[in-house]
Design an enzyme around this catalytic site. Structure first.
Site, PDB file in Angstrom:
ATOM      1  N   TYR A 241      23.901  49.123  23.191  1.00 28.68           N
ATOM      2  CA  TYR A 241      23.345  47.933  23.844  1.00 28.68           C
ATOM      3  C   TYR A 241      22.608  48.350  25.121  1.00 28.68           C
ATOM      4  CZ  TYR A 241      23.259  43.257  25.961  1.00 28.68           C
ATOM      5  OH  TYR A 241      22.854  42.074  26.532  1.00 28.68           O
TER       6      TYR A 241
ATOM      7  N   GLU B 113      17.842  36.799  19.793  1.00 34.01           N
ATOM      8  CA  GLU B 113      18.787  37.908  19.968  1.00 34.01           C
ATOM      9  C   GLU B 113      18.111  39.043  20.728  1.00 34.01           C
ATOM     10  OE1 GLU B 113      22.095  37.489  19.893  1.00 34.01           O
ATOM     11  OE2 GLU B 113      21.971  36.967  17.772  1.00 34.01           O
TER      12      GLU B 113
ATOM     13  N   GLY C 254      35.808  41.357  19.135  1.00 34.02           N
ATOM     14  CA  GLY C 254      34.946  42.426  18.616  1.00 34.02           C
ATOM     15  C   GLY C 254      34.109  41.983  17.444  1.00 34.02           C
ATOM     16  N   ALA C 255      33.906  40.677  17.310  1.00 33.67           N
ATOM     17  CA  ALA C 255      33.161  40.166  16.155  1.00 33.67           C
ATOM     18  C   ALA C 255      31.796  39.611  16.547  1.00 33.67           C
ATOM     19  CB  ALA C 255      33.988  39.094  15.443  1.00 33.67           C
ATOM     20  N   GLY C 256      31.463  39.679  17.822  1.00 32.23           N
ATOM     21  CA  GLY C 256      30.165  39.171  18.256  1.00 32.23           C
ATOM     22  C   GLY C 256      30.169  37.688  18.556  1.00 32.23           C
ATOM     23  N   LEU C 257      31.364  37.112  18.812  1.00 29.66           N
ATOM     24  CA  LEU C 257      31.437  35.680  19.129  1.00 29.66           C
ATOM     25  C   LEU C 257      31.817  35.448  20.595  1.00 29.66           C
ATOM     26  CD1 LEU C 257      33.140  34.375  15.853  1.00 29.66           C
ATOM     27  CD2 LEU C 257      30.710  34.458  16.418  1.00 29.66           C
ATOM     28  N   SER C 258      31.623  36.493  21.392  1.00 30.62           N
ATOM     29  CA  SER C 258      31.779  36.380  22.850  1.00 30.62           C
ATOM     30  C   SER C 258      33.170  36.013  23.311  1.00 30.62           C
ATOM     31  CB  SER C 258      30.784  35.362  23.422  1.00 30.62           C
ATOM     32  OG  SER C 258      29.525  35.881  23.330  1.00 30.62           O
TER      33      SER C 258
ATOM     34  N   ASP D 280      25.787  34.450  26.966  1.00 28.38           N
ATOM     35  CA  ASP D 280      27.139  34.113  26.504  1.00 28.38           C
ATOM     36  C   ASP D 280      27.893  33.281  27.540  1.00 28.38           C
ATOM     37  OD1 ASP D 280      26.261  35.843  24.601  1.00 28.38           O
ATOM     38  OD2 ASP D 280      27.578  37.494  25.167  1.00 28.38           O
TER      39      ASP D 280
HETATM   40  C1  GLA Z   1      25.560  40.268  23.750  1.00 26.20           C
HETATM   41  C2  GLA Z   1      25.252  40.043  25.228  1.00 26.20           C
HETATM   42  C3  GLA Z   1      24.223  38.912  25.398  1.00 26.20           C
HETATM   43  C4  GLA Z   1      22.993  39.139  24.521  1.00 26.20           C
HETATM   44  C5  GLA Z   1      23.407  39.479  23.080  1.00 26.20           C
HETATM   45  C6  GLA Z   1      22.241  39.883  22.235  1.00 26.20           C
HETATM   46  O1  GLA Z   1      26.220  39.159  23.218  1.00 26.20           O
HETATM   47  O2  GLA Z   1      26.430  39.706  25.920  1.00 26.20           O
HETATM   48  O3  GLA Z   1      23.869  38.796  26.754  1.00 26.20           O
HETATM   49  O4  GLA Z   1      22.162  40.118  25.065  1.00 26.20           O
HETATM   50  O5  GLA Z   1      24.362  40.518  23.027  1.00 26.20           O
HETATM   51  O6  GLA Z   1      21.377  38.817  22.058  1.00 26.20           O
END
Ligand code: GLA
Length: 403
Positions: free
Chosen positions: A235, A41, A133-137, A183
């Site tokens: 970020y 990460e 918005g949950a971190g699953l791209s 991602d």
């Molecule tokens: C987001 C970004 C990725 C990566 C992660 C952290 O998902 O889109 O490129 O940097 O955060 O690992």
């Protein structure tokens, strides 16, 4: 070409939404999966290593083209999630600040044009089941689905790697998020039932078969219910701090090739840790150790040593919480409850952080108990409603409905 009942049902749903919207059948349906990152990460933009998995949650884009939009030459994209239609001309693709979701589609079209590809107008309906918005791209999945569709309907000669890079550029330039390549890359290139080890410097990638069910294990993603706030600004700030670290270390190690934190190892960091500003030193410590964890983790998975891999997940969380400063107090509670649950091999926050999801490895027979007990206890402590998604590793983007 449709594969499997799950995709068939999803494709039928996408076609139905398209019909409702435009009154005819779509000619093509593209699918791109969301992802959960197992480990690695905040290492991708440091030229390091990542180990994400594409999941069985995806974005589908159904479309037709050429003449279907009448003669006005406009692109029309309907989002079922937002119940909004976006309309624009290919001749002037700009950002619409009123509708942030449109930046991902418009951005992809624009970077394709900038790369010299000739596009033709089309109309499309977007459906999806990647939680937003949950971190699953979900945003990368949308970009990759649109790009996969463009490649198909405009017959573009484009490698999967270049397609992923263009999607990343769309997100960097149009959505203002300076994301790395992880991602988009995994959403394009994942193979079934595998994680994808990506060397974010060379872009070399290797599938790492997981066969979790053979090992009696389940990949569990839990949405903490904490919506991510300030993620873009925080970020981008983390990226800056990593860049600051590199320029300070370059001065301290003249003559050494050092362009990214990827070039820093534990010994080099130890030599200079005292002269770096404390926050910058902590950021470095995370990235250096996390890169090592990815490579060690891949070795452990290959040997079927999932318990030891689980310990790496726990260590990664501690490092993201304490050194990289991207967790959230409620997410920490969820991770701790999960780690303490009998049947859990390991757990950590996943994605950019500041809320969103955690990823955990559980023995399959403990998932039902986990669902009831941990979810309840987490709600008692934090007041948040969490949601357990049992995820299976999925293949990367494809065209699922050539009709
Ligand atoms: C987001 C970004 C990725 C990566 C992660 C952290 O998902 O889109 O490129 O940097 O955060 O690992």
């Amino acid at each position: 070409m449709l594969t499997g009942p799950y995709l068939q049902a999803r494709a039928e749903e996408a076609a139905r939404v398209f019909r409702q919207c435009f009154g005819s059948e779509p000619v093509s349906i593209a699918r791109a999966p969301g992802r959960v990152n197992l480990i690695g990460e905040h290492t991708d933009y440091n030229d390091g290593f990542v180990l994400p998995v594409a999941i069985n949650r995806d974005v589908l884009v159904a479309c037709d083209f050429a003449g279907a939009t009448g003669d006005d030459g406009k692109v029309r994209i309907y989002s079922r999630h937002y119940d909004e239609m976006d309309e624009f001309s290919l001749a002037a693709i700009t950002v619409d600040k009123e509708k942030p979701w449109t930046a991902y589609c418009r951005g992809v079209l624009r970077v394709f044009q900038e790369a010299g590809f000739e596009l033709r107008p089309f109309r499309a309906a977007v459906t999806g089941n990647v939680p937003q918005g949950a971190g699953l791209s979900s945003s990368a999945a949308l970009e990759v689905a649109i790009a996969t569709l463009l490649k198909e309907i405009c017959a573009l000669a484009l490698s999967p790697e270049s397609l992923a890079l263009l999607c990343q550029r769309a997100e960097n330039d149009f959505a203002g998020m300076r994301c790395g390549i992880m991602d988009q890359f995994v959403s394009v290139l994942a193979e079934p039932d595998s994680a994808l080890l990506i060397d974010c410097r060379s872009l070399e990638h290797t599938s790492v078969p997981l066969s979790l069910s053979d090992a009696g294990l389940s990949l569990v993603v839990v949405d903490s219910g904490v919506r991510r706030g300030l993620v873009d600004s925080q970020y981008n700030l983390r990226r800056q701090q990593c860049e600051t670290a590199v320029s300070l270390l370059q001065k301290l190690e003249p003559g050494r090739r050092l362009t990214h934190l990827r070039d820093v190892d534990a010994a080099l960091l130890d030599r200079h840790v005292c002269v770096l500003p404390p926050v910058v030193a902590r950021r470095c410590r995370h990235v250096v150790a996390e890169n090592e964890r990815v490579l060690t983790g891949v070795g452990l998975i290959r040997q079927g040593k999932f318990s030891e891999f689980g310990e790496l997940l726990n260590a990664s969380h501690e490092s993201l919480r304490d050194d990289f400063g991207v967790s959230h107090p409620d997410v920490d509670v969820l991770v701790e409850l999960t780690q303490a649950y009998p049947g859990a091999l390991g757990a950590r926050m996943t994605g950019a952080g500041f809320g969103g999801c955690i990823v955990a490895l559980l023995t399959s027979d403990s998932v039902a108990g986990y669902r009831s007990q941990v979810v309840r206890r987490y709600r008692e402590i934090t007041g948040n409603h969490s949601k357990v998604l049992e995820c299976s590793p999925a293949a990367g983007a494809n065209i699922i409905g050539d009709r």
